[in-house]
Design a protein around this motif. Structure first.
Motif, PDB file in Angstrom:
ATOM      1  N   LEU B  75       0.847  -1.182   0.000  1.00 31.41           N
ATOM      2  CA  LEU B  75       0.000   0.000   0.000  1.00 31.41           C
ATOM      3  C   LEU B  75       0.886   1.237   0.000  1.00 31.41           C
ATOM      4  CD1 LEU B  75      -2.613  -1.024   2.756  1.00 31.41           C
ATOM      5  CD2 LEU B  75      -2.814  -1.262   0.271  1.00 31.41           C
ATOM      6  N   ILE B  76       0.553   2.171  -0.860  1.00 32.70           N
ATOM      7  CA  ILE B  76       1.259   3.447  -0.903  1.00 32.70           C
ATOM      8  C   ILE B  76       0.250   4.524  -0.531  1.00 32.70           C
ATOM      9  CG2 ILE B  76       2.660   5.031  -2.280  1.00 32.70           C
ATOM     10  CD1 ILE B  76       3.235   2.714  -4.202  1.00 32.70           C
ATOM     11  N   ARG B  77       0.459   5.130   0.634  1.00 27.91           N
ATOM     12  CA  ARG B  77      -0.448   6.188   1.092  1.00 27.91           C
ATOM     13  C   ARG B  77      -0.008   7.528   0.532  1.00 27.91           C
ATOM     14  NH1 ARG B  77       0.662   3.143   5.244  1.00 27.91           N
ATOM     15  NH2 ARG B  77       2.244   4.590   6.009  1.00 27.91           N
ATOM     16  N   ASP B  78      -0.968   8.447   0.425  1.00 28.32           N
ATOM     17  CA  ASP B  78      -0.680   9.799  -0.055  1.00 28.32           C
ATOM     18  C   ASP B  78       0.180   9.733  -1.330  1.00 28.32           C
ATOM     19  OD1 ASP B  78       1.152  12.701   1.221  1.00 28.32           O
ATOM     20  OD2 ASP B  78      -0.571  12.580  -0.141  1.00 28.32           O
ATOM     21  N   SER B  79      -0.314   9.015  -2.311  1.00 30.82           N
ATOM     22  CA  SER B  79       0.446   8.792  -3.548  1.00 30.82           C
ATOM     23  C   SER B  79       0.846  10.101  -4.207  1.00 30.82           C
ATOM     24  CB  SER B  79      -0.398   7.964  -4.534  1.00 30.82           C
ATOM     25  OG  SER B  79      -0.643   6.673  -4.038  1.00 30.82           O
ATOM     26  N   GLN B  80       2.062  10.133  -4.726  1.00 29.28           N
ATOM     27  CA  GLN B  80       2.612  11.311  -5.388  1.00 29.28           C
ATOM     28  C   GLN B  80       2.932  10.972  -6.841  1.00 29.28           C
ATOM     29  OE1 GLN B  80       2.897  14.322  -3.673  1.00 29.28           O
ATOM     30  NE2 GLN B  80       1.721  13.099  -2.191  1.00 29.28           N
ATOM     31  N   PRO B  81       2.929  11.955  -7.723  1.00 28.54           N
ATOM     32  CA  PRO B  81       3.313  11.690  -9.115  1.00 28.54           C
ATOM     33  C   PRO B  81       4.670  10.997  -9.230  1.00 28.54           C
ATOM     34  CG  PRO B  81       2.280  13.831  -8.977  1.00 28.54           C
ATOM     35  CD  PRO B  81       2.417  13.332  -7.556  1.00 28.54           C
ATOM     36  N   SER B  82       5.571  11.280  -8.280  1.00 29.81           N
ATOM     37  CA  SER B  82       6.895  10.649  -8.306  1.00 29.81           C
ATOM     38  C   SER B  82       6.849   9.151  -7.980  1.00 29.81           C
ATOM     39  CB  SER B  82       7.834  11.345  -7.326  1.00 29.81           C
ATOM     40  OG  SER B  82       7.303  11.287  -6.010  1.00 29.81           O
ATOM     41  N   ASP B  83       5.687   8.671  -7.509  1.00 28.23           N
ATOM     42  CA  ASP B  83       5.521   7.226  -7.271  1.00 28.23           C
ATOM     43  C   ASP B  83       5.187   6.477  -8.555  1.00 28.23           C
ATOM     44  OD1 ASP B  83       3.779   7.992  -4.186  1.00 28.23           O
ATOM     45  OD2 ASP B  83       5.905   7.465  -4.472  1.00 28.23           O
ATOM     46  N   SER B  84       4.935   7.203  -9.631  1.00 26.11           N
ATOM     47  CA  SER B  84       4.603   6.567 -10.909  1.00 26.11           C
ATOM     48  C   SER B  84       5.794   5.749 -11.392  1.00 26.11           C
ATOM     49  CB  SER B  84       4.227   7.634 -11.948  1.00 26.11           C
ATOM     50  OG  SER B  84       3.093   8.362 -11.527  1.00 26.11           O
ATOM     51  N   ALA B  85       5.604   4.450 -11.503  1.00 28.15           N
ATOM     52  CA  ALA B  85       6.678   3.520 -11.834  1.00 28.15           C
ATOM     53  C   ALA B  85       6.073   2.137 -12.000  1.00 28.15           C
ATOM     54  CB  ALA B  85       7.734   3.495 -10.717  1.00 28.15           C
ATOM     55  N   THR B  86       6.922   1.178 -12.337  1.00 30.82           N
ATOM     56  CA  THR B  86       6.522  -0.231 -12.310  1.00 30.82           C
ATOM     57  C   THR B  86       6.951  -0.823 -10.974  1.00 30.82           C
ATOM     58  OG1 THR B  86       6.709  -0.489 -14.714  1.00 30.82           O
ATOM     59  CG2 THR B  86       6.807  -2.498 -13.378  1.00 30.82           C
ATOM     60  N   TYR B  87       6.051  -1.527 -10.307  1.00 29.87           N
ATOM     61  CA  TYR B  87       6.343  -2.141  -9.023  1.00 29.87           C
ATOM     62  C   TYR B  87       6.436  -3.659  -9.226  1.00 29.87           C
ATOM     63  CZ  TYR B  87       5.776   2.352  -6.934  1.00 29.87           C
ATOM     64  OH  TYR B  87       5.959   3.679  -6.605  1.00 29.87           O
ATOM     65  N   LEU B  88       7.576  -4.198  -8.826  1.00 30.76           N
ATOM     66  CA  LEU B  88       7.843  -5.625  -8.991  1.00 30.76           C
ATOM     67  C   LEU B  88       7.776  -6.316  -7.635  1.00 30.76           C
ATOM     68  CD1 LEU B  88      10.989  -5.258 -11.274  1.00 30.76           C
ATOM     69  CD2 LEU B  88       8.809  -6.187 -12.011  1.00 30.76           C
ATOM     70  N   CYS B  89       6.975  -7.362  -7.576  1.00 37.02           N
ATOM     71  CA  CYS B  89       6.937  -8.231  -6.404  1.00 37.02           C
ATOM     72  C   CYS B  89       7.973  -9.325  -6.625  1.00 37.02           C
ATOM     73  CB  CYS B  89       5.531  -8.815  -6.269  1.00 37.02           C
ATOM     74  SG  CYS B  89       5.339 -10.080  -4.999  1.00 37.02           S
ATOM     75  N   ALA B  90       8.763  -9.630  -5.602  1.00 35.53           N
ATOM     76  CA  ALA B  90       9.787 -10.682  -5.738  1.00 35.53           C
ATOM     77  C   ALA B  90       9.729 -11.589  -4.517  1.00 35.53           C
ATOM     78  CB  ALA B  90      11.178 -10.062  -5.876  1.00 35.53           C
ATOM     79  N   VAL B  91       9.851 -12.861  -4.766  1.00 34.01           N
ATOM     80  CA  VAL B  91       9.705 -13.862  -3.715  1.00 34.01           C
ATOM     81  C   VAL B  91      10.971 -14.713  -3.647  1.00 34.01           C
ATOM     82  CG1 VAL B  91       8.362 -15.871  -2.983  1.00 34.01           C
ATOM     83  CG2 VAL B  91       7.218 -13.927  -4.044  1.00 34.01           C
ATOM     84  N   ASN B  92      11.521 -14.862  -2.456  1.00 31.89           N
ATOM     85  CA  ASN B  92      12.688 -15.702  -2.238  1.00 31.89           C
ATOM     86  C   ASN B  92      12.187 -17.090  -1.872  1.00 31.89           C
ATOM     87  OD1 ASN B  92      15.203 -16.753  -1.545  1.00 31.89           O
ATOM     88  ND2 ASN B  92      15.908 -14.784  -0.788  1.00 31.89           N
ATOM     89  N   GLY B  93      12.395 -18.029  -2.790  1.00 32.15           N
ATOM     90  CA  GLY B  93      11.718 -19.306  -2.673  1.00 32.15           C
ATOM     91  C   GLY B  93      12.381 -20.283  -1.722  1.00 32.15           C
ATOM     92  N   GLY B  94      11.696 -21.384  -1.486  1.00 31.79           N
ATOM     93  CA  GLY B  94      12.234 -22.474  -0.695  1.00 31.79           C
ATOM     94  C   GLY B  94      12.701 -23.595  -1.602  1.00 31.79           C
ATOM     95  N   GLY B  95      13.119 -24.688  -0.997  1.00 28.19           N
ATOM     96  CA  GLY B  95      13.503 -25.870  -1.759  1.00 28.19           C
ATOM     97  C   GLY B  95      14.619 -25.575  -2.739  1.00 28.19           C
ATOM     98  N   THR B  96      14.465 -26.064  -3.963  1.00 24.04           N
ATOM     99  CA  THR B  96      15.504 -25.887  -4.974  1.00 24.04           C
ATOM    100  C   THR B  96      15.629 -24.438  -5.419  1.00 24.04           C
ATOM    101  OG1 THR B  96      13.936 -26.453  -6.709  1.00 24.04           O
ATOM    102  CG2 THR B  96      15.282 -28.245  -5.827  1.00 24.04           C
ATOM    103  N   SER B  97      14.654 -23.617  -5.084  1.00 20.80           N
ATOM    104  CA  SER B  97      14.717 -22.203  -5.455  1.00 20.80           C
ATOM    105  C   SER B  97      15.290 -21.355  -4.340  1.00 20.80           C
ATOM    106  CB  SER B  97      13.317 -21.689  -5.801  1.00 20.80           C
ATOM    107  OG  SER B  97      12.805 -22.353  -6.929  1.00 20.80           O
TER     108      SER B  97
END
Lengths: 114, 113
Positions: B75-97
């Motif tokens: 969640l991004i509160r009080d959004s600003q024009p400077s927040d305009s971007a691509t947001y990437l979710c990244a997950v550090n996996g278990g097991g072989t990953s």
């Protein structure tokens, strides 16, 4: 300031002409990664080093190789670039692998193949 | 099924509003979760990390994690024009990953004045 540095920022090479991209870090992190990112796509992991231990992703083409001569430096060699290798190449580092260590990216090298 | 899936976007919010970005993941062994912001033509920048269920706040950013539902949000509160971007979710996996980040495709956020 501690950081991840990539050189050059922009690289133009000819089809089939070998190219080397470099990455250095002052964070003293154990792990270094190379990613390829094409337009509107997520970064794709090519390799990573934990110290000197090299780990190659199964689907990384043989055309791509990497070297890590010391803790601070890592190189990506593309032996015979094709048009499909045009992309942003990102170097990242992390203190260790796994939780809770995030990865910190350098500014990237934009590779153009003519 | 994609390993890490984000709401497709693009997401457009007015300045000052709350932007909500969502991410689901398939690997139940995943241990840590990250949000990166990427401006056009630039490299990803780590803005939030979360490892335990619940909320984590940092300034205008709040990350939420629900491991039972395999769901992460930003969640991004009080959004600003400077927040305009691509947001990437990244997950550090278990097991072989283990130790590898798997990225979602990204959500493009536009904050308009």
């Amino acid at each position: 300031d501690a950081m991840v540095i990539q050189n050059p920022r922009y690289q133009v090479t000819q089809f089939g002409k070998p190219v080397t991209l470099s990455c250095s870090q002052t964070l003293n992190h154990n792990v270094m990664y190379w990613y390829q990112q094409k337009s509107s796509q997520a970064p794709k992991l090519l390799f990573h080093y934990y110290d000197k231990d090299f780990n190659n992703e199964a689907d990384t083409p043989d055309n791509f190789q990497s070297r890590r001569p010391n803790t601070s430096f890592c190189f990506l060699d593309i032996r015979s670039p094709g048009l499909g290798d045009a992309a942003m190449y990102l170097c990242a580092t992390s203190q260790k692998t796994g939780a809770p260590y995030g990865q910190y990216f350098g500014p990237g090298t934009r590779l153009t193949v003519t | 099924q994609k390993e890490v899936e984000q709401n497709s976007g693009p997401l457009s919010v007015p300045e000052g509003a709350i932007a909500s970005l969502n991410c689901t993941y398939s690997d139940r062994g995943s241990q840590s979760f990250f949000w990166y912001r990427q401006y056009s033509g630039k490299s990803p920048e780590l803005i939030m990390s979360i490892y335990s269920n619940g909320d984590k706040e940092d300034g205008r950013f709040t990350a939420q994690l629900n491991k039972a539902s395999q769901y992460v949000s930003l969640l991004i509160r009080d959004s600003q024009p400077s927040d305009s971007a691509t947001y990437l979710c990244a997950v550090n996996g278990g097991g072989t990953s283990y130790g590898k980040l798997t990225f979602g495709q990204g959500t493009i956020l536009t904050v308009h004045p």
